[in-house]
Design a protein around this motif. Structure first.
Motif, mmCIF file in Angstrom:
data_model
loop_
_atom_site.group_PDB
_atom_site.id
_atom_site.type_symbol
_atom_site.label_atom_id
_atom_site.label_comp_id
_atom_site.label_asym_id
_atom_site.label_seq_id
_atom_site.Cartn_x
_atom_site.Cartn_y
_atom_site.Cartn_z
ATOM 1 N N GLU A 51 0.841 -1.196 0.000
ATOM 2 C CA GLU A 51 0.000 0.000 0.000
ATOM 3 C C GLU A 51 0.872 1.239 0.000
ATOM 4 O O GLU A 51 1.773 1.382 0.833
ATOM 5 C CB GLU A 51 -0.927 0.009 1.216
ATOM 6 C CG GLU A 51 -2.051 -0.997 1.144
ATOM 7 C CD GLU A 51 -3.034 -0.678 0.041
ATOM 8 O OE1 GLU A 51 -3.386 0.515 -0.119
ATOM 9 O OE2 GLU A 51 -3.442 -1.618 -0.668
ATOM 10 N N ARG A 52 0.608 2.162 -0.925
ATOM 11 C CA ARG A 52 1.444 3.362 -1.085
ATOM 12 C C ARG A 52 0.777 4.585 -0.456
ATOM 13 O O ARG A 52 -0.418 4.798 -0.568
ATOM 14 C CB ARG A 52 1.699 3.618 -2.572
ATOM 15 C CG ARG A 52 2.374 4.960 -2.847
ATOM 16 C CD ARG A 52 2.626 5.178 -4.313
ATOM 17 N NE ARG A 52 2.965 6.571 -4.586
ATOM 18 C CZ ARG A 52 3.445 7.020 -5.735
ATOM 19 N NH1 ARG A 52 3.634 6.185 -6.736
ATOM 20 N NH2 ARG A 52 3.723 8.298 -5.895
ATOM 21 N N TYR A 53 1.594 5.411 0.198
ATOM 22 C CA TYR A 53 1.169 6.697 0.766
ATOM 23 C C TYR A 53 2.279 7.719 0.470
ATOM 24 O O TYR A 53 3.458 7.397 0.617
ATOM 25 C CB TYR A 53 0.987 6.594 2.283
ATOM 26 C CG TYR A 53 0.042 5.525 2.740
ATOM 27 C CD1 TYR A 53 -1.303 5.800 2.998
ATOM 28 C CD2 TYR A 53 0.501 4.211 2.953
ATOM 29 C CE1 TYR A 53 -2.165 4.810 3.451
ATOM 30 C CE2 TYR A 53 -0.361 3.221 3.397
ATOM 31 C CZ TYR A 53 -1.685 3.524 3.645
ATOM 32 O OH TYR A 53 -2.541 2.549 4.088
ATOM 33 N N PRO A 54 1.928 8.968 0.079
ATOM 34 C CA PRO A 54 0.625 9.382 -0.431
ATOM 35 C C PRO A 54 0.394 8.813 -1.826
ATOM 36 O O PRO A 54 1.311 8.267 -2.454
ATOM 37 C CB PRO A 54 0.741 10.910 -0.459
ATOM 38 C CG PRO A 54 2.198 11.168 -0.667
ATOM 39 C CD PRO A 54 2.914 10.062 0.055
ATOM 40 N N TYR A 55 -0.819 8.963 -2.316
ATOM 41 C CA TYR A 55 -1.183 8.320 -3.577
ATOM 42 C C TYR A 55 -0.479 8.962 -4.767
ATOM 43 O O TYR A 55 -0.066 8.276 -5.704
ATOM 44 C CB TYR A 55 -2.706 8.391 -3.761
ATOM 45 C CG TYR A 55 -3.191 7.767 -5.052
ATOM 46 C CD1 TYR A 55 -3.191 6.387 -5.203
ATOM 47 C CD2 TYR A 55 -3.634 8.557 -6.107
ATOM 48 C CE1 TYR A 55 -3.632 5.801 -6.385
ATOM 49 C CE2 TYR A 55 -4.069 7.982 -7.289
ATOM 50 C CZ TYR A 55 -4.071 6.607 -7.413
ATOM 51 O OH TYR A 55 -4.501 6.034 -8.595
ATOM 52 N N GLU A 56 -0.322 10.300 -4.751
ATOM 53 C CA GLU A 56 0.260 11.010 -5.889
ATOM 54 C C GLU A 56 1.682 11.483 -5.572
ATOM 55 O O GLU A 56 2.060 11.621 -4.414
ATOM 56 C CB GLU A 56 -0.609 12.222 -6.258
ATOM 57 C CG GLU A 56 -2.011 11.852 -6.734
ATOM 58 C CD GLU A 56 -2.819 13.083 -7.077
ATOM 59 O OE1 GLU A 56 -2.448 14.184 -6.605
ATOM 60 O OE2 GLU A 56 -3.821 12.949 -7.788
ATOM 61 N N ASN A 57 2.447 11.762 -6.615
ATOM 62 C CA ASN A 57 3.776 12.346 -6.456
ATOM 63 C C ASN A 57 3.665 13.778 -5.929
ATOM 64 O O ASN A 57 2.735 14.514 -6.280
ATOM 65 C CB ASN A 57 4.533 12.342 -7.782
ATOM 66 C CG ASN A 57 4.909 10.945 -8.228
ATOM 67 O OD1 ASN A 57 5.101 10.052 -7.405
ATOM 68 N ND2 ASN A 57 5.020 10.736 -9.533
#
Length: 407
Positions: free
Chosen positions: A301-307
């Protein structure tokens, strides 16, 4: 407004609320010393409202204070210690390594203006010159909730159990101090003559509220204790991880830690420091290191979603500052984004990266959670640069005031 028949509301649940002084077994507070402050069994104590009273002197190497130019950094008294532990009946409940750096990162993100003013009494002066020393002497009151997540989160009394607070003095006071830099005739910058200033601690006391409950509350507490049930204590712990001497590249991957599902990270506060282990540098401030992006992974799971696409050189850090100001409302559930740090102060001295990963899927397929951080910089990292990550995660312990067991 028509309830004219109501009497005067009174609260008789507490008969007595008094601060008692608790001192350590030893009166030695030198570098590397371990300072144990016991709190003997009492019916009711409230460690969340306790505080440390510390009194001492800031002197030149010759033992005098006249004309000294060395100052404490922000939160400098906390930097005098390398570790603080809170134990219940010999069991380590909460521990904070490098409490100066940890509490500084947490405090910058969470204190509002009124709290920042109040905590000047604890040596809190972000972006300003410390004024706690006069004629070489200082005294501060540091609330325990500034140093330990347990004291900040668990606001109930501890009942009939032995408690102990352990402080370990750091091996050097360099990180707590900053000397005035002067330029000689040749143009060389160096510390002033009193750069070997030393800190002498005269007193350390733990002041804890001892509470005598009213008759009704005392009967209820006694009945509960006699049942032999465990008391559940939930809180959030602060854990600092450091990556010393980052490689001279623009892309970095850091496998920080593996934790259980129960202690899954909820918030991440990250900061960079370049060559701050010097008396000429302020160890309570941070560097941008031309940071551009960060990706935090809990398993997949990645945080945050955007660059983020950050560039401090081009004044493009609004998204990062917004994440910084939103931390307080998310952490305390008060729906107010408040901070004492302005955008210009943030960019100049406190460019912390805060990632909120508190909203997670409940169905992680594995019993462990792996925290990995990937970050990028626009230019190569300078030598002697350290990355710090403060992980705030959930934790629970139970204790039994009848059997004295702690889990």
């Amino acid at each position: 407004m028509f309830s004219i028949h109501e009497g005067i509301p009174t609260d008789e649940s507490v008969v007595s609320y008094k601060y008692h002084i608790h001192e350590s077994y030893t009166s030695r507070y030198n570098n590397n010393d371990e300072i144990r402050i016991p709190l003997q069994e009492d019916l009711c104590t409230l460690p969340s409202e306790s505080y440390l009273y510390i009194e001492g002197q800031l002197l030149k190497s010759d033992g005098t204070a006249s004309g000294i130019n060395t100052k404490f950094v922000n939160n400098g008294i906390a930097f005098l210690f390398s570790e603080i532990r809170y134990e219940v009946n010999g069991f380590v409940v909460d521990v904070n390594t490098k409490p100066g750096l940890t509490s500084t990162m947490k405090g910058l993100a969470s204190f509002n203006k009124s709290e920042a003013v109040k905590y000047e009494n604890a040596g809190w002066f972000p972006g300003k010159e410390s004024t706690i020393v006069k004629n070489g002497r200082f005294s501060v009151c540091i609330p325990l909730k500034m140093l330990l997540g347990f004291a900040e989160d668990y606001k109930k009394v501890m009942v009939n159990i032995f408690q102990e607070l352990i402080l370990i003095r750091s091996n050097s006071d360099k990180s707590a101090l900053k000397c005035v830099v002067t330029t000689d005739a040749s143009g060389t910058k160096k510390c002033s003559a009193d750069e070997k200033a030393k800190v002498v601690i005269d007193k350390i006391m733990w002041k804890v509220p001892h509470i005598i409950p009213g008759l009704h509350e005392e009967v209820n507490l006694t009945k509960f204790i006699e049942k032999g049930k465990d008391i559940i204590v939930p809180y959030r712990t602060w854990e600092l991880h450091s990556f010393p001497s980052l490689p001279n590249t623009t892309r970095h991957t850091w496998n920080v830690k593996t934790s259980t599902k129960l202690e899954s990270p909820r918030y991440i506060i990250m900061g960079f420091q370049t060559d701050r282990e010097r008396l000429e540098a302020d160890s309570s401030e941070f560097d941008t290191c031309d940071f551009s992006n960060i990706r935090l992974f809990l398993n997949n799971e990645r945080y945050p979603y955007e660059n983020l696409n950050i560039s401090f050189a081009n004044n493009q850090f609004a998204t990062l500052y917004e994440m910084f100001t939103q931390f307080r409302s998310a952490y305390y559930y008060d729906y107010k984004s408040e901070t004492d740090i302005t955008p210009s102060q943030f960019a100049k001295a406190f460019p912390l990266i805060i990632v909120d990963c508190s909203k997670q899927k409940t169905g992680f397929q594995t019993q462990s959670v792996v925290l990995r951080v990937e970050f990028e910089t626009n230019t190569a990292i300078l030598a002697n640069t350290t990355a710090h990550i403060l992980i705030i995660s959930d934790r629970v312990f139970t204790y039994n005031p009848l059997t004295k067991s702690v889990k």
